[in-house]
Design a protein around this motif. Sequence first.
Motif, short mmCIF file in Angstrom:
data_model
loop_
_atom_site.label_atom_id
_atom_site.label_comp_id
_atom_site.label_asym_id
_atom_site.label_seq_id
_atom_site.Cartn_x
_atom_site.Cartn_y
_atom_site.Cartn_z
N TRP A 158 -11.36 -16.26 -36.02
CA TRP A 158 -12.76 -16.46 -35.75
C TRP A 158 -13.17 -16.15 -34.18
N HIS A 159 -12.30 -16.80 -33.38
CA HIS A 159 -12.75 -16.73 -31.89
C HIS A 159 -12.89 -15.31 -31.44
N LEU A 160 -11.51 -14.58 -31.93
CA LEU A 160 -11.43 -13.20 -31.37
C LEU A 160 -12.67 -12.30 -32.05
N VAL A 161 -13.02 -12.35 -33.36
CA VAL A 161 -13.86 -11.65 -33.76
C VAL A 161 -15.31 -11.83 -33.34
N LYS A 162 -15.59 -13.15 -32.84
CA LYS A 162 -16.81 -13.38 -32.36
C LYS A 162 -16.84 -12.87 -30.77
N GLU A 163 -15.83 -12.97 -30.18
CA GLU A 163 -15.79 -12.48 -28.87
C GLU A 163 -16.15 -10.87 -29.20
N ALA A 164 -15.19 -10.30 -29.89
CA ALA A 164 -15.39 -8.80 -30.32
C ALA A 164 -16.98 -8.19 -30.48
N LEU A 165 -17.56 -9.12 -31.23
CA LEU A 165 -19.08 -8.87 -31.77
C LEU A 165 -19.77 -8.91 -30.50
N LYS A 166 -19.75 -9.93 -29.83
CA LYS A 166 -20.41 -10.22 -28.55
C LYS A 166 -20.29 -9.11 -27.62
N ALA A 167 -19.04 -8.59 -27.56
CA ALA A 167 -18.90 -7.60 -26.66
C ALA A 167 -19.20 -6.24 -27.07
N LEU B 114 -13.30 -8.66 -42.56
CA LEU B 114 -12.88 -9.07 -44.00
C LEU B 114 -12.98 -10.59 -43.97
N VAL B 115 -13.37 -11.21 -44.76
CA VAL B 115 -13.52 -12.65 -45.07
C VAL B 115 -12.90 -13.25 -46.27
N THR B 116 -12.33 -14.40 -46.13
CA THR B 116 -11.83 -15.08 -47.29
C THR B 116 -13.04 -15.95 -47.91
N PRO B 117 -13.10 -16.46 -49.47
CA PRO B 117 -14.20 -16.99 -49.79
C PRO B 117 -14.23 -18.42 -49.14
N THR B 118 -13.29 -18.92 -48.39
CA THR B 118 -13.19 -20.31 -47.90
C THR B 118 -13.82 -20.26 -46.58
N PHE B 119 -13.80 -19.06 -45.98
CA PHE B 119 -14.04 -18.89 -44.49
C PHE B 119 -15.34 -19.67 -43.90
N LYS B 120 -15.36 -20.70 -42.82
CA LYS B 120 -16.41 -21.51 -42.69
C LYS B 120 -17.40 -21.17 -42.02
N HIS B 121 -17.37 -20.14 -41.06
CA HIS B 121 -18.41 -19.72 -40.28
C HIS B 121 -19.30 -18.53 -40.88
N ILE B 122 -19.23 -18.23 -42.01
CA ILE B 122 -19.88 -17.11 -42.74
C ILE B 122 -21.38 -16.94 -42.22
N ASP B 123 -22.11 -18.11 -42.00
CA ASP B 123 -23.39 -18.02 -41.68
C ASP B 123 -23.55 -17.76 -40.31
N GLU B 124 -22.82 -17.89 -39.36
CA GLU B 124 -22.73 -17.41 -37.91
C GLU B 124 -22.51 -15.89 -37.86
N LEU B 125 -22.12 -15.23 -38.87
CA LEU B 125 -21.71 -13.81 -38.78
C LEU B 125 -23.03 -12.98 -38.78
N GLU B 126 -23.11 -12.40 -37.52
CA GLU B 126 -24.28 -11.22 -37.74
C GLU B 126 -23.58 -9.97 -37.38
N LEU B 127 -23.55 -9.36 -38.54
CA LEU B 127 -23.07 -8.02 -38.14
C LEU B 127 -23.86 -6.89 -37.97
N PRO B 128 -23.45 -5.88 -37.27
CA PRO B 128 -24.22 -4.64 -36.96
C PRO B 128 -24.07 -3.99 -38.41
N THR B 129 -25.32 -3.00 -38.47
CA THR B 129 -25.45 -2.41 -39.91
C THR B 129 -24.15 -1.48 -40.33
N GLU B 130 -23.61 -0.81 -39.17
CA GLU B 130 -22.65 0.12 -39.50
C GLU B 130 -21.12 -0.61 -39.92
#
Lengths: 256, 256
Positions: B37-46, B54-70
């Motif tokens: 999560w930390h690395l993916v979050k930093e990559a999104l921010k950058a 890729l996320v598993t069904p039990t991934f906790k922070h799914i609500d915080e995930l803001e993805l670019p359209t592509e």
Amino acid sequence: MIMKEITSVSNQQVKDWKKLATKKARQKENRYLLDGWHLVKEALKAKQPITKILVTPTFKHIDELELPTETELISISEQVAKQLSETKTPQGIFAEVKITQTNIDPTKVSGAWLFLDGVQDPGNIGTMVRTSDAAGFKGVVFGKNTADMYQPKVVRSMQGSQFHIDLVSADLLTWVDAFKAQAKPVFGSELNEAARSYDQVGRHQDFALIMGNEGNGMDPELLNKTSLNLYIPIKGHAESLNVAVAAGILMFQLID
Amino acid sequence: MIMKEITSVSNQQVKDWKKLATKKARQKENRYLLDGWHLVKEALKAKQPITKILVTPTFKHIDELELPTETELISISEQVAKQLSETKTPQGIFAEVKITQTNIDPTKVSGAWLFLDGVQDPGNIGTMVRTSDAAGFKGVVFGKNTADMYQPKVVRSMQGSQFHIDLVSADLLTWVDAFKAQAKPVFGSELNEAARSYDQVGRHQDFALIMGNEGNGMDPELLNKTSLNLYIPIKGHAESLNVAVAAGILMFQLID
């Protein structure tokens, strides 16, 4: 030179050595295992209580090996060496060493000491012991919740520095109280309101530096007792420094 | 949110992701994988070029995930997550990121730069990148023979600092020549007859620091070109410092 030979990995002695990777077995047997020529050489030089030396037929430095009379030399097969080692290509030498309790009275020590409060990563711990040695520290105190000093990865990453300086397992609160009773500064390493930049507190001969857990920092009770807490100013966007890197920067800056 | 689902570890896509742990596959596919999560979050921010998350069904922070359209969002099973991760307890999020070549002209950079000459241990490399970020360095140049910056262990131990500072793969001789042509000091870190103690050379804004291979030190040709070689005085009996600890001490001492 008559040697016992152990060639089978299912030999009970091999199983017993293998078990020394666990804290439980080390405490029961009062023994731990050193793996590799550099460590064994350093242990011999430091006159450690080595009970057995195990070598494979292809071990290169056999001629340089000078054993105390009480040390048993055992020949092991390459398969046994692979079984015992945590490295991919074992160097073919191991030493079984007695664990001796180092009881040091904190009211009677001098010099600089590193206190490890709940540090968990074996590589970080070993690196900090090695750096303490290089920086001229007298010793390292392993507090409760800090990984065991005889764990194989800790042993390996200390790279022989465990035989140059004092390593003690003890209650850090007792050590902090003893240092403070002698008016020796005890530096914490956690940012709080009263924290000072690490390069603004001068150099010292007699002091302690406490490094805390990688994720959670220092125990609050301990933090409460420090003379001063230090921080290393972060200029970029990194959230923190690796604990062993931070310890290195602090140790070389603080010691006189 | 419609998601593709991948639940079988024998799915070809899973095998392809798994292969990205090798340099060969990364170069062919021009992709690498971020784990956690930390690395993916930093990559999104950058605003990194993330092609898939890729996320598993039990991934906790799914609500915080803001993805670019592509960016494609894919659901993976816990088994697939275990297959892809090099950690024992994967956090259940990965990102597939495009590798973009960073071409930086060494004659046009400013600030402090770390040059890695043949450094091999991925943990050491990642820790040095993280420390460079914390110390306020502009970037890190990976010379030939230095481990690949997209290797999973390097990626993990950089802890997101790869998105804060510039990382370049380049010929260090070219970079050293460019710095020297602009009269910027290039500090080596190998003890030789002309070496100076690291705390006797002042602080600098524009300079380079070269760290060499863990066992063999710096490439002689490169060493020959440095403005000055620095050493850290060893007071105890340790033979050397860990390269990442040494780099940390030097970086924080040298930067203005």
